[in-house]
Design a protein around this motif. Structure first.
Motif, PDB file in Angstrom:
ATOM      1  N   SER A  30       0.749  12.449  30.752  1.00 13.83           N
ATOM      2  CA  SER A  30       1.762  11.508  30.503  1.00 13.83           C
ATOM      3  C   SER A  30       2.996  11.778  31.087  1.00 13.83           C
ATOM      4  O   SER A  30       3.225  13.095  31.474  1.00 13.83           O
ATOM      5  N   PHE A  31       3.741  10.843  31.392  1.00 19.03           N
ATOM      6  CA  PHE A  31       5.084  11.036  32.154  1.00 19.03           C
ATOM      7  C   PHE A  31       6.168  10.562  31.264  1.00 19.03           C
ATOM      8  O   PHE A  31       6.531   9.410  30.848  1.00 19.03           O
ATOM      9  N   PHE A  32       7.251  11.756  30.783  1.00 22.26           N
ATOM     10  CA  PHE A  32       8.293  11.225  30.024  1.00 22.26           C
ATOM     11  C   PHE A  32       9.759  11.570  30.710  1.00 22.26           C
ATOM     12  O   PHE A  32       9.729  12.606  31.343  1.00 22.26           O
ATOM     13  N   LEU A  33      10.304  10.630  30.999  1.00 23.37           N
ATOM     14  CA  LEU A  33      11.917  10.717  31.710  1.00 23.37           C
ATOM     15  C   LEU A  33      12.818  10.579  30.719  1.00 23.37           C
ATOM     16  O   LEU A  33      13.165   9.834  30.004  1.00 23.37           O
ATOM     17  N   PRO A  34      13.446  12.070  30.684  1.00 24.39           N
ATOM     18  CA  PRO A  34      14.444  12.148  29.518  1.00 24.39           C
ATOM     19  C   PRO A  34      15.778  11.556  30.024  1.00 24.39           C
ATOM     20  O   PRO A  34      16.748  11.393  29.175  1.00 24.39           O
ATOM     21  N   ASN A  35      16.106  11.177  31.308  1.00 20.42           N
ATOM     22  CA  ASN A  35      17.344  10.677  31.628  1.00 20.42           C
ATOM     23  C   ASN A  35      17.148   9.698  32.863  1.00 20.42           C
ATOM     24  O   ASN A  35      16.130   9.650  33.473  1.00 20.42           O
TER      25      ASN A  35
END
Length: 224
Positions: free
Chosen positions: A149-154
């Motif tokens: 999975s790819f989570f982008l925090p910003n």
């Protein structure tokens, strides 16, 4: 795992997503440099029907340090280029990761930092990956399935948007070629979620990863 994801998303209305057929290739060369330390040189090329040919290349280096049996810390750099229908600007990327291998399971937690010529902000990505291997026979052949999975925090002014951005599922098999070379061959399903008014996209890819491992650390190399 990949088949399940494909079935779920195939059930969505045809107008809800766009699809692409691709081929992904990766070459890794692993060299020992000291006790418990190895360097991996990496080359990646990805081809797309929608993008009109090769749309992404990546060249990088990764340094891994084994801190315990089956546990490795790593850090490295990649230069990412975009071509044909992929009109994004080329990027520099740094990454840090931990890889843990236990029996048939292997996991990786990676943090990416993306540096883009369109702005000074750094785009961060958090990428957890889990892989399961099933040996077949006595010749080193094995089946595998993985999820990332790819989570982008910003978010950034040059285009990155915070949130759960995509997932990748792979199913395939590992074929040893001699003592130092192995090949992963499989089907990759990548799903990019609908965000900021854009349509979701599902990518179907044949993936081939060749690893020349001149080291004996035994910590699993995982797909990118």
């Amino acid at each position: 795992m990949a088949a399940l994801a494909s079935a779920v998303f195939a059930a969505l209305p045809a107008t809800a997503q766009q699809e692409d057929f691709q081929a992904w290739e990766q070459l890794n060369v692993v060299l020992p440099v000291a006790t418990g330390v190895r360097v991996t040189g990496e080359q990646i090329a990805r081809t797309s029907d929608r993008q009109g040919g090769i749309y992404t290349t990546e060249y990088g280096v990764l340094v891994g340090v084994q801190i315990a049996k089956g546990i490795e810390l790593g850090g490295g750099y990649r230069r990412v280029g975009f071509f044909n229908g992929n009109t994004g600007a080329d990027e520099d990327r740094l990454r840090q990761q931990i890889v843990i291998a236990r029996g048939r399971w292997a996991g990786r937690l990676r943090l990416d930092e993306r540096f883009h010529p369109g702005g000074r902000e750094i785009g961060f990505r958090i990428r957890p990956l889990l892989r399961y291997n099933v040996p077949v026979g006595r010749q080193g052949l094995s089946l595998f399935a993985s999820h990332e999975s790819f989570f982008l925090p910003n978010s950034t002014v040059w285009g990155q948007r915070a949130g759960y951005e995509r997932m990748r599922n792979i199913a395939g098999f590992t074929v040893p070629i001699g003592k130092a070379v192995s090949t992963d061959i499989g089907y990759l399903n990548q799903y990019r979620f609908a965000r900021d008014g854009e349509r979701p996209q599902m990518d179907h890819a044949v993936t081939l990863q060749v690893t020349v491992n001149l080291d004996k650390l035994g910590v699993t190399l995982l797909h990118d």
